[in-house]
Design a protein around this motif. Structure first.
Motif, PDB file in Angstrom:
ATOM      1  N   SER A 165       0.892 -77.543 -41.807  1.00  0.00           N
ATOM      2  CA  SER A 165      -0.437 -78.086 -42.088  1.00  0.00           C
ATOM      3  C   SER A 165      -0.983 -78.846 -40.889  1.00  0.00           C
ATOM      4  CB  SER A 165      -0.379 -79.014 -43.307  1.00  0.00           C
ATOM      5  OG  SER A 165       0.477 -80.118 -43.044  1.00  0.00           O
ATOM      6  N   ASP A 166      -2.283 -79.162 -40.929  1.00  0.00           N
ATOM      7  CA  ASP A 166      -2.930 -79.869 -39.819  1.00  0.00           C
ATOM      8  C   ASP A 166      -2.329 -81.250 -39.595  1.00  0.00           C
ATOM      9  OD1 ASP A 166      -4.600 -77.718 -39.407  1.00  0.00           O
ATOM     10  OD2 ASP A 166      -6.250 -78.540 -40.594  1.00  0.00           O
ATOM     11  N   ASP A 167      -1.916 -81.931 -40.690  1.00  0.00           N
ATOM     12  CA  ASP A 167      -1.332 -83.269 -40.515  1.00  0.00           C
ATOM     13  C   ASP A 167       0.134 -83.211 -40.120  1.00  0.00           C
ATOM     14  OD1 ASP A 167      -0.008 -82.577 -42.841  1.00  0.00           O
ATOM     15  OD2 ASP A 167      -0.929 -84.117 -44.085  1.00  0.00           O
ATOM     16  N   GLY A 168       0.718 -82.018 -40.057  1.00  0.00           N
ATOM     17  CA  GLY A 168       2.087 -81.858 -39.585  1.00  0.00           C
ATOM     18  C   GLY A 168       3.161 -82.229 -40.568  1.00  0.00           C
ATOM     19  N   ARG A 169       2.796 -82.481 -41.835  1.00  0.00           N
ATOM     20  CA  ARG A 169       3.788 -82.948 -42.798  1.00  0.00           C
ATOM     21  C   ARG A 169       4.114 -81.951 -43.907  1.00  0.00           C
ATOM     22  NH1 ARG A 169       3.062 -89.460 -43.702  1.00  0.00           N
ATOM     23  NH2 ARG A 169       3.091 -90.040 -41.493  1.00  0.00           N
ATOM     24  N   SER A 170       3.448 -80.829 -43.913  1.00  0.00           N
ATOM     25  CA  SER A 170       3.696 -79.814 -44.938  1.00  0.00           C
ATOM     26  C   SER A 170       3.854 -78.458 -44.277  1.00  0.00           C
ATOM     27  CB  SER A 170       2.553 -79.756 -45.959  1.00  0.00           C
ATOM     28  OG  SER A 170       2.425 -80.974 -46.655  1.00  0.00           O
ATOM     29  N   VAL A 171       4.608 -77.583 -44.922  1.00  0.00           N
ATOM     30  CA  VAL A 171       4.773 -76.224 -44.431  1.00  0.00           C
ATOM     31  C   VAL A 171       4.650 -75.277 -45.619  1.00  0.00           C
ATOM     32  CG1 VAL A 171       7.290 -76.368 -44.624  1.00  0.00           C
ATOM     33  CG2 VAL A 171       6.262 -74.639 -43.145  1.00  0.00           C
ATOM     34  N   THR A 172       3.995 -74.137 -45.405  1.00  0.00           N
ATOM     35  CA  THR A 172       3.739 -73.179 -46.483  1.00  0.00           C
ATOM     36  C   THR A 172       4.184 -71.782 -46.064  1.00  0.00           C
ATOM     37  OG1 THR A 172       1.833 -74.431 -47.304  1.00  0.00           O
ATOM     38  CG2 THR A 172       1.963 -72.117 -47.930  1.00  0.00           C
ATOM     39  N   TRP A 173       4.827 -71.105 -47.002  1.00  0.00           N
ATOM     40  CA  TRP A 173       5.203 -69.703 -46.824  1.00  0.00           C
ATOM     41  C   TRP A 173       4.503 -68.886 -47.914  1.00  0.00           C
ATOM     42  CZ3 TRP A 173       8.578 -73.774 -47.000  1.00  0.00           C
ATOM     43  CH2 TRP A 173       9.351 -74.038 -45.854  1.00  0.00           C
ATOM     44  N   THR A 174       4.061 -67.691 -47.586  1.00  0.00           N
ATOM     45  CA  THR A 174       3.507 -66.783 -48.580  1.00  0.00           C
ATOM     46  C   THR A 174       4.352 -65.512 -48.599  1.00  0.00           C
ATOM     47  OG1 THR A 174       1.960 -65.859 -46.957  1.00  0.00           O
ATOM     48  CG2 THR A 174       1.158 -67.656 -48.344  1.00  0.00           C
ATOM     49  N   TYR A 175       4.372 -64.839 -49.746  1.00  0.00           N
ATOM     50  CA  TYR A 175       5.168 -63.622 -49.879  1.00  0.00           C
ATOM     51  C   TYR A 175       4.541 -62.730 -50.939  1.00  0.00           C
ATOM     52  CZ  TYR A 175       6.999 -66.644 -53.588  1.00  0.00           C
ATOM     53  OH  TYR A 175       7.095 -67.503 -54.662  1.00  0.00           O
ATOM     54  N   ASP A 176       4.902 -61.464 -50.912  1.00  0.00           N
ATOM     55  CA  ASP A 176       4.461 -60.518 -51.937  1.00  0.00           C
ATOM     56  C   ASP A 176       5.634 -59.619 -52.299  1.00  0.00           C
ATOM     57  OD1 ASP A 176       4.690 -58.653 -49.867  1.00  0.00           O
ATOM     58  OD2 ASP A 176       2.536 -58.578 -49.503  1.00  0.00           O
ATOM     59  N   GLU A 177       5.360 -58.561 -53.062  1.00  0.00           N
ATOM     60  CA  GLU A 177       6.458 -57.711 -53.536  1.00  0.00           C
ATOM     61  C   GLU A 177       7.150 -56.957 -52.412  1.00  0.00           C
ATOM     62  OE1 GLU A 177       2.675 -55.280 -53.792  1.00  0.00           O
ATOM     63  OE2 GLU A 177       3.315 -57.338 -54.244  1.00  0.00           O
ATOM     64  N   THR A 178       6.503 -56.829 -51.267  1.00  0.00           N
ATOM     65  CA  THR A 178       7.117 -56.103 -50.160  1.00  0.00           C
ATOM     66  C   THR A 178       7.891 -57.022 -49.219  1.00  0.00           C
ATOM     67  OG1 THR A 178       5.143 -56.320 -48.763  1.00  0.00           O
ATOM     68  CG2 THR A 178       5.260 -54.418 -50.245  1.00  0.00           C
ATOM     69  N   SER A 179       7.626 -58.319 -49.262  1.00  0.00           N
ATOM     70  CA  SER A 179       8.246 -59.237 -48.303  1.00  0.00           C
ATOM     71  C   SER A 179       9.191 -60.240 -48.932  1.00  0.00           C
ATOM     72  CB  SER A 179       7.159 -60.003 -47.533  1.00  0.00           C
ATOM     73  OG  SER A 179       6.398 -60.823 -48.415  1.00  0.00           O
ATOM     74  N   PHE A 180       9.229 -60.321 -50.282  1.00  0.00           N
ATOM     75  CA  PHE A 180      10.028 -61.360 -50.929  1.00  0.00           C
ATOM     76  C   PHE A 180      11.524 -61.123 -50.737  1.00  0.00           C
ATOM     77  CE2 PHE A 180      12.008 -63.283 -54.779  1.00  0.00           C
ATOM     78  CZ  PHE A 180      11.703 -64.604 -54.488  1.00  0.00           C
ATOM     79  N   ALA A 181      11.999 -59.915 -51.074  1.00  0.00           N
ATOM     80  CA  ALA A 181      13.424 -59.614 -50.944  1.00  0.00           C
ATOM     81  C   ALA A 181      13.829 -59.660 -49.471  1.00  0.00           C
ATOM     82  CB  ALA A 181      13.728 -58.242 -51.538  1.00  0.00           C
ATOM     83  N   GLY A 182      14.897 -60.396 -49.183  1.00  0.00           N
ATOM     84  CA  GLY A 182      15.393 -60.505 -47.820  1.00  0.00           C
ATOM     85  C   GLY A 182      14.706 -61.552 -46.972  1.00  0.00           C
ATOM     86  N   SER A 183      13.741 -62.261 -47.534  1.00  0.00           N
ATOM     87  CA  SER A 183      13.012 -63.258 -46.740  1.00  0.00           C
ATOM     88  C   SER A 183      13.807 -64.548 -46.603  1.00  0.00           C
ATOM     89  CB  SER A 183      11.648 -63.545 -47.370  1.00  0.00           C
ATOM     90  OG  SER A 183      11.802 -64.028 -48.688  1.00  0.00           O
ATOM     91  N   GLU A 184      13.441 -65.333 -45.585  1.00  0.00           N
ATOM     92  CA  GLU A 184      14.064 -66.632 -45.338  1.00  0.00           C
ATOM     93  C   GLU A 184      12.983 -67.697 -45.198  1.00  0.00           C
ATOM     94  OE1 GLU A 184      16.735 -66.756 -42.078  1.00  0.00           O
ATOM     95  OE2 GLU A 184      17.929 -65.038 -42.739  1.00  0.00           O
ATOM     96  N   PHE A 185      13.265 -68.869 -45.746  1.00  0.00           N
ATOM     97  CA  PHE A 185      12.372 -70.015 -45.633  1.00  0.00           C
ATOM     98  C   PHE A 185      13.154 -71.121 -44.933  1.00  0.00           C
ATOM     99  CE2 PHE A 185      11.539 -67.645 -49.522  1.00  0.00           C
ATOM    100  CZ  PHE A 185      10.196 -67.343 -49.411  1.00  0.00           C
ATOM    101  N   GLU A 186      12.732 -71.479 -43.732  1.00  0.00           N
ATOM    102  CA  GLU A 186      13.456 -72.472 -42.941  1.00  0.00           C
ATOM    103  C   GLU A 186      12.514 -73.586 -42.502  1.00  0.00           C
ATOM    104  OE1 GLU A 186      15.118 -70.289 -39.716  1.00  0.00           O
ATOM    105  OE2 GLU A 186      16.710 -69.379 -40.918  1.00  0.00           O
ATOM    106  N   VAL A 187      13.026 -74.821 -42.554  1.00  0.00           N
ATOM    107  CA  VAL A 187      12.219 -75.959 -42.110  1.00  0.00           C
ATOM    108  C   VAL A 187      13.129 -77.093 -41.676  1.00  0.00           C
ATOM    109  CG1 VAL A 187      12.030 -76.882 -44.460  1.00  0.00           C
ATOM    110  CG2 VAL A 187      10.358 -77.559 -42.743  1.00  0.00           C
ATOM    111  N   GLU A 188      12.689 -77.808 -40.662  1.00  0.00           N
ATOM    112  CA  GLU A 188      13.344 -79.031 -40.193  1.00  0.00           C
ATOM    113  C   GLU A 188      12.259 -80.098 -40.125  1.00  0.00           C
ATOM    114  OE1 GLU A 188      14.625 -80.252 -35.838  1.00  0.00           O
ATOM    115  OE2 GLU A 188      16.207 -79.017 -36.765  1.00  0.00           O
ATOM    116  N   ALA A 189      12.456 -81.195 -40.861  1.00  0.00           N
ATOM    117  CA  ALA A 189      11.400 -82.202 -40.954  1.00  0.00           C
ATOM    118  C   ALA A 189      11.981 -83.604 -40.929  1.00  0.00           C
ATOM    119  CB  ALA A 189      10.583 -82.000 -42.231  1.00  0.00           C
TER     120      ALA A 189
END
Length: 233
Positions: A165-189
């Motif tokens: 996000s613009d304030d640097g304190r949030s992170v967002t991931w989006t996914y659908d039926e073609t990208s959900f399986a095998g996806s990774e969500f990584e964050v260091e905060a």
């Protein structure tokens, strides 16, 4: 129930059913926080589930057992043709957050650690899995999946494979039926943001205030001092 859900989708599928999931996670400085999970379906999906839902909301059957496990479940705001439920629950620490996300997402691989005020989270969705643990994975050929996962922290996000996000304190991931399986969500905060800038600002403000007060006192004292002054020839 998961088997019935898949059967219902297959029987009633005239056009693709739509499922929308929105997950919001807010973490505070202590590692505690709240998870909010929205599960919404379009008219086709709700109709497929209605025959098996009984007196419950059809969408609550997508991930059953939330209410029994301490989640607060209510009706979600309607978003066009999409209707469903909102489930929320607070967590006391990062270990409980790990447990909640595993429950909500079907026991995915979830790793969380904290070191010197920095929290690192990694969520791995397997490419495929058994029906008992992977409802969405088994139904991907039958549904249009639209999902979003957002995590918010008290400090800035230092690194992530999501959109920060613009304030640097949030992170967002989006996914659908073609990208959900095998996806990774990584964050260091940053979990414990430094209070030093606040302290420095407070000290600076106090110093300015003291200087203003001193200057006003000197100005008020100047006329009296001049009146009492005796000039010696």
């Amino acid at each position: 129930m998961r088997r019935l859900f898949l059967v219902a989708l297959g029987v009633t599928l005239l056009s693709a059913c739509g499922i929308r999931t929105v997950i919001d996670v807010t973490v505070d400085e202590t590692g505690a926080g709240v998870v909010e999970l929205d599960i919404l379906g379009d008219g086709e999906a709700r109709g497929a589930l209605a025959a098996f839902a009984g007196d419950a909301d059809p969408m609550s059957q997508v991930i059953p057992g939330l209410a029994e496990n301490g989640w607060s479940v209510s009706t979600a705001e309607q978003d066009g043709d999409f209707e469903g439920v909102t489930a929320s629950r607070s967590f006391a620490d990062l270990a409980e957050l790990e447990s909640l996300l595993k429950t909500a997402l079907g026991n995915r691989e979830f790793e969380v650690s904290e070191d010197d005020g920095v929290v690192r989270l990694r969520l791995q969705v397997p490419d495929e899995g058994p029906v008992d643990n992977d409802l969405v994975g088994e139904a991907l050929d039958l549904i249009d999946l639209d999902g979003k996962l957002t995590m918010s922290f008290p400090g800035r996000v230092r690194a992530s494979n999501g959109v920060v996000s613009d304030d640097g304190r949030s992170v967002t991931w989006t996914y659908d039926e073609t990208s959900f399986a095998g996806s990774e969500f990584e964050v260091e905060a940053v979990l414990h943001p430094s209070r030093l800038p606040v302290i420095v600002a407070f000290v600076a403000l106090a110093a300015v205030g003291a200087a203003v007060v001193l200057l006003r006192r000197r100005r008020h004292a100047s006329p009296d001092s001049m009146a009492d002054t005796t000039v010696v020839p």
